[in-house]
Scaffold this active site. Structure first.
Site, short mmCIF file in Angstrom:
data_model
loop_
_atom_site.label_atom_id
_atom_site.label_comp_id
_atom_site.label_asym_id
_atom_site.label_seq_id
_atom_site.Cartn_x
_atom_site.Cartn_y
_atom_site.Cartn_z
N GLN A 182 -14.20 62.37 -0.48
CA GLN A 182 -15.63 62.10 -0.30
C GLN A 182 -16.04 62.03 1.16
O GLN A 182 -17.22 62.19 1.48
CB GLN A 182 -16.01 60.78 -0.99
CG GLN A 182 -16.11 60.86 -2.49
CD GLN A 182 -17.23 61.76 -2.99
OE1 GLN A 182 -18.17 62.09 -2.28
NE2 GLN A 182 -17.10 62.18 -4.23
N CYS A 328 -17.96 58.70 -17.28
CA CYS A 328 -17.39 58.42 -18.60
C CYS A 328 -16.50 59.57 -19.01
O CYS A 328 -16.96 60.62 -19.45
CB CYS A 328 -18.45 58.15 -19.65
SG CYS A 328 -19.96 59.07 -19.44
C1 LIG Z 1 -13.99 64.36 -6.79
C2 LIG Z 1 -12.92 63.44 -6.32
C3 LIG Z 1 -11.57 63.66 -6.65
C4 LIG Z 1 -11.14 64.80 -7.54
O1 LIG Z 1 -11.42 66.04 -6.96
P1 LIG Z 1 -11.31 67.41 -7.79
O2 LIG Z 1 -11.21 68.46 -6.75
O3 LIG Z 1 -12.58 67.50 -8.55
O4 LIG Z 1 -10.11 67.33 -8.64
C5 LIG Z 1 -10.64 62.79 -6.15
N1 LIG Z 1 -10.99 61.75 -5.37
C6 LIG Z 1 -12.27 61.49 -5.03
C7 LIG Z 1 -12.60 60.33 -4.16
C8 LIG Z 1 -13.28 62.33 -5.50
O5 LIG Z 1 -14.54 62.07 -5.18
#
Ligand SMILES: *Cc1c(COP(=O)(O)O)cnc(C)c1O
Length: 379
Positions: A182, A328
């Site tokens: 993020q 969810c």
């Molecule tokens: C979206 C997200 C993930 C998973 O990422 P993907 O590429 O969708 O598998 C893992 N950790 C955080 C903090 C995320 O926001």
């Protein structure tokens, strides 16, 4: 946006930028080669694109190209980091430290290893959503091989003190993995400044395509060993087999280049609008922010609408696209593990909504959303 919607769920996923799409398109059609084909120009072309993307991704986080392992996304990168380190350092110890507010990809991976004999400590957070460094110092032992703490939380945007965590981790001779998914494109992420040994990226969280991601694996000081979790043709230096997703990787590279260029301006833009949204709603009454407002992503606010039900508000403010506390994942939505770990009651967790803004969010969208929310909760 399409659907006449107001999209305020950029932490779930982002649209692919035009420049990013343009960078991907050739690799679906005339430049379709396999980056592992070394005998002809089709393959060389694809490999060039992958190498270029590797530079772009490495540059975004202050890493070297050979420290980047391409994956299908952050979930896979997280699995590779935690399971790969666990297997490689099994002779040193079996202890992993993580935190209650981590993404499920981290928590469930740790749980899986626990079922296979790992000792896992899940540290609590305070009401701000932050980890206490004393808790970490007390939990860490010379059996600890890995500390897995995210940089920024996907539900609240709360940012953890990575440098302190890295220092404590390294004093105990353990490795530090941070889920930076993020933070990428919203904060400056420099693996050397932060003391990160491993971290992950997901292209679709920073205006790249879904299905492309990467794991950063430190090469020196210390050189991190990793056992591959997907075996096969030995791609990615034997760390992740499987034909590379060349269009996705090219798109992620372009998205990384743009993030490096724009993140500061984007952060300013988003935080102005986020503050506007938050202030207008707080002033309206009975609405409060979950977690630290000081150590936080510029685009995210998790708001608790006391005494209300988030799902009902979300229905009433259609077509504003936001998220409840919990993604969810199953039929019966559970209260967010992030919010309950911060001490919210189940009722307050069910009353909470996550708003996450993006680089294309406009002031008009925010004022529109504020009006709809006020109407929904104010009667
Ligand atoms: C979206 C997200 C993930 C998973 O990422 P993907 O590429 O969708 O598998 C893992 N950790 C955080 C903090 C995320 O926001």
């Amino acid at each position: 946006m399409g659907n006449n919607g107001i999209y305020l769920d950029y932490n779930a996923t982002t649209p692919v930028l035009k420049e990013v799409l343009d960078a991907m398109l050739p690799f679906f059609s005339h430049e379709f080669g396999n980056a592992a084909s070394r005998t002809h120009a089709y393959g060389w072309q694809a490999l060039d694109a992958v190498n270029h993307a590797r530079q772009q991704v490495a540059a975004l986080i202050g890493a070297e190209e050979n420290e980047i392992v391409f994956t299908s996304g952050a979930t896979e990168a997280i699995n590779l980091a935690i399971k790969g380190v666990y297997e490689a350092y099994r002779s040193k110890g079996n202890h992993i430290i993580t935190c209650a507010t981590e993404h499920k990809a981290v928590l469930d991976t740790c749980k899986k290893l626990e079922s296979l004999g790992a000792r896992v400590t899940v540290l609590p957070v305070n009401t701000d959503g932050q980890l206490d460094m004393n808790d970490l110092s007390e939990a860490i032992t010379n059996e600890t091989i890995l500390v897995a703490i995210m940089m920024a939380n996907n539900e609240t945007g709360v940012v953890q003190p990575l440098r302190d965590i890295a220092r404590i981790t390294h004093e105990a001779n353990a490795l530090f993995f941070s889920d930076t998914t993020q933070a990428i494109g919203k904060l400056k992420v420099d693996v050397n400044d932060e003391g990160i040994d491993l971290c992950c990226l997901s292209a679709h969280k920073f205006y790249g395509p879904k299905g492309a991601g990467a794991l950063y694996v430190r090469r020196k000081k210390p050189r991190v060993s990793l056992i591959a979790q997907i075996d096969g043709g030995g791609h990615e230096n034997g760390r992740r087999s499987g034909t590379l997703n060349v269009p996705g990787i090219a798109g992620m590279g372009k998205a990384a280049e743009i993030a490096a260029r724009d993140f500061w301006d984007d952060a300013q833009h988003m935080s102005v609008l986020r503050t506007q949204l938050e202030q207008c709603l707080i002033d309206f009454g009975n609405i409060s922010v979950n977690g630290s407002t000081r150590f936080r992503l510029p685009n995210t606010t998790s708001l608790c609408f006391s005494g209300r039900n988030a799902s009902e508000i979300i229905k009433a403010i259609h077509p504003v696209a936001v998220a409840t506390g919990s993604a969810c994942s199953s039929a019966l939505p559970e209260p967010s593990h992030v919010l309950t770990a911060m001490g919210l009651t189940e009722k307050d967790a069910y009353a909470s909504i996550r708003f996450s803004l993006g680089k294309m969010t406009t002031e008009e969208e925010i004022t529109d959303a504020i009006e709809k929310i006020k109407r929904a909760v104010g009667g």
